[in-house]
Design a protein around this motif. Structure first.
Motif, PDB file in Angstrom:
ATOM      1  N   ARG A 109       0.286   6.638  -2.918  1.00 54.47           N
ATOM      2  CA  ARG A 109      -0.157   7.906  -2.013  1.00 54.47           C
ATOM      3  C   ARG A 109      -1.223   8.534  -2.883  1.00 54.47           C
ATOM      4  NH1 ARG A 109       2.211   8.183   2.797  1.00 54.47           N
ATOM      5  NH2 ARG A 109       1.689  10.351   3.217  1.00 54.47           N
ATOM      6  N   HIS A 154      -4.939   8.189  -5.775  1.00 53.11           N
ATOM      7  CA  HIS A 154      -5.819   7.304  -6.078  1.00 53.11           C
ATOM      8  C   HIS A 154      -5.985   7.033  -7.541  1.00 53.11           C
ATOM      9  CE1 HIS A 154      -9.762   5.269  -6.645  1.00 53.11           C
ATOM     10  NE2 HIS A 154      -9.737   5.159  -5.429  1.00 53.11           N
ATOM     11  N   GLN A 208       0.780  -1.179  -0.002  1.00 52.42           N
ATOM     12  CA  GLN A 208       0.034  -0.062  -0.061  1.00 52.42           C
ATOM     13  C   GLN A 208       0.936   1.343   0.003  1.00 52.42           C
ATOM     14  OE1 GLN A 208      -2.496  -0.807   3.394  1.00 52.42           O
ATOM     15  NE2 GLN A 208      -3.789  -1.723   2.082  1.00 52.42           N
ATOM     16  N   LYS A 241      -8.064   7.029  -9.588  1.00 48.67           N
ATOM     17  CA  LYS A 241      -9.107   7.995 -10.369  1.00 48.67           C
ATOM     18  C   LYS A 241      -8.415   9.369 -10.403  1.00 48.67           C
ATOM     19  CE  LYS A 241     -11.599   9.360  -6.252  1.00 48.67           C
ATOM     20  NZ  LYS A 241     -12.973   9.519  -5.628  1.00 48.67           N
ATOM     21  N   ASP A 242      -7.261   9.635  -9.503  1.00 46.74           N
ATOM     22  CA  ASP A 242      -6.947  11.124  -9.710  1.00 46.74           C
ATOM     23  C   ASP A 242      -5.686  10.987 -11.000  1.00 46.74           C
ATOM     24  OD1 ASP A 242      -8.546  12.144  -7.712  1.00 46.74           O
ATOM     25  OD2 ASP A 242      -7.212  11.508  -6.314  1.00 46.74           O
TER      26      ASP A 242
END
Length: 239
Positions: A110, A112, A107, A114-115
């Motif tokens: 940092r 998303h 993970q 969609k950005d």
């Protein structure tokens, strides 16, 4: 279908007898369930934590910079260094996929997906590309694009002929060299296509940040909206 898969597996196993899969770090033969980096070496790789090292501060000079993602830290003569050397100079292209898989599993992203509208790798000079046969940043960009289901392109940014590697420079020299080294594509359609886009800029190592900041400036000049950065590793050496 089952017989076909068994035949594929048999051919693969026979191929590995002739061309065994070797660990990109230690060079020893990989086990059946190991991929690219053996288990022992993978346990010694050093991971990056933004909260502890705050390397994103190196990129704050760009008003477009939004986030830094990095799965590993980097220092000379450690296992992460050897992994990057294998990717960059020894033809271990699968290291790029391994790095992205680790980033996803830890993970380390940092941002998303969609950005992000488009993934752009830091370019290398044509002569070096022909000699090496690939751009390691482009391999990382392609692996990210596949995992995140996003488009990527190596057509928008170019590295000028005769520009030098950043490896041997101090911080001030890095800044000066980076400003001379990069340019937007001479095709006006490529530059105009970036206007308003949210970019994920990809490189192998973050050191002083001079290369990435110069590219941020170039992308700002053609109307890019936001820039997120992904690197395989962050050096912890002070510059």
């Amino acid at each position: 279908m089952k017989v076909k898969q068994q035949l594929i597996n048999l051919i693969k196993q026979l191929g590995e007898l002739v061309y065994p899969r070797l660990c990109a770090v230690c060079g020893l033969r990989l086990g059946r369930h190991e991929d690219t980096v053996c288990l022992e070496c993978s346990l010694r790789l050093t991971y990056y934590r933004e909260t502890a090292f705050v390397a994103s501060e190196r990129l704050l000079a760009s008003p477009l910079f939004r986030s830094l993602s990095a799965p590993f830290t980097y220092a000379h003569h450690n296992d992460t260094h050897q992994m990057i050397v294998a990717l960059k100079y020894q033809g271990y292209r699968s290291v790029a996929d391994y790095i992205v898989r680790i980033a996803m599993s830890k993970q380390a992203l940092r941002f998303h997906p969609k950005d992000i509208d488009l993934i752009l790798p830091v370019p290398i000079e044509d002569g070096r590309l022909q000699k090496r046969g690939y751009n390691q940043a482009a391999l990382l960009a392609r692996a990210l694009a596949k995992q995140l289901n996003l488009p990527w392109s190596d057509k928008h940014l170019i590295r000028r002929k005769g520009s030098h590697s950043q490896t041997a420079y101090g911080r001030q020299e890095r800044m000066q060299n980076a400003q001379r080294a990069f340019a937007l594509s001479s095709d006006p359609k490529q530059a105009s296509a970036l206007a308003g886009k949210r970019i994920l800029l990809v490189d192998d190592i973050l050191t002083s940040g001079s290369t990435l900041l110069t590219l941020c400036d170039l992308l700002e000049s053609c109307g890019v909206k936001d820039i997120h950065v992904f690197v395989a590793a962050v050096t912890l050496r002070r510059y």
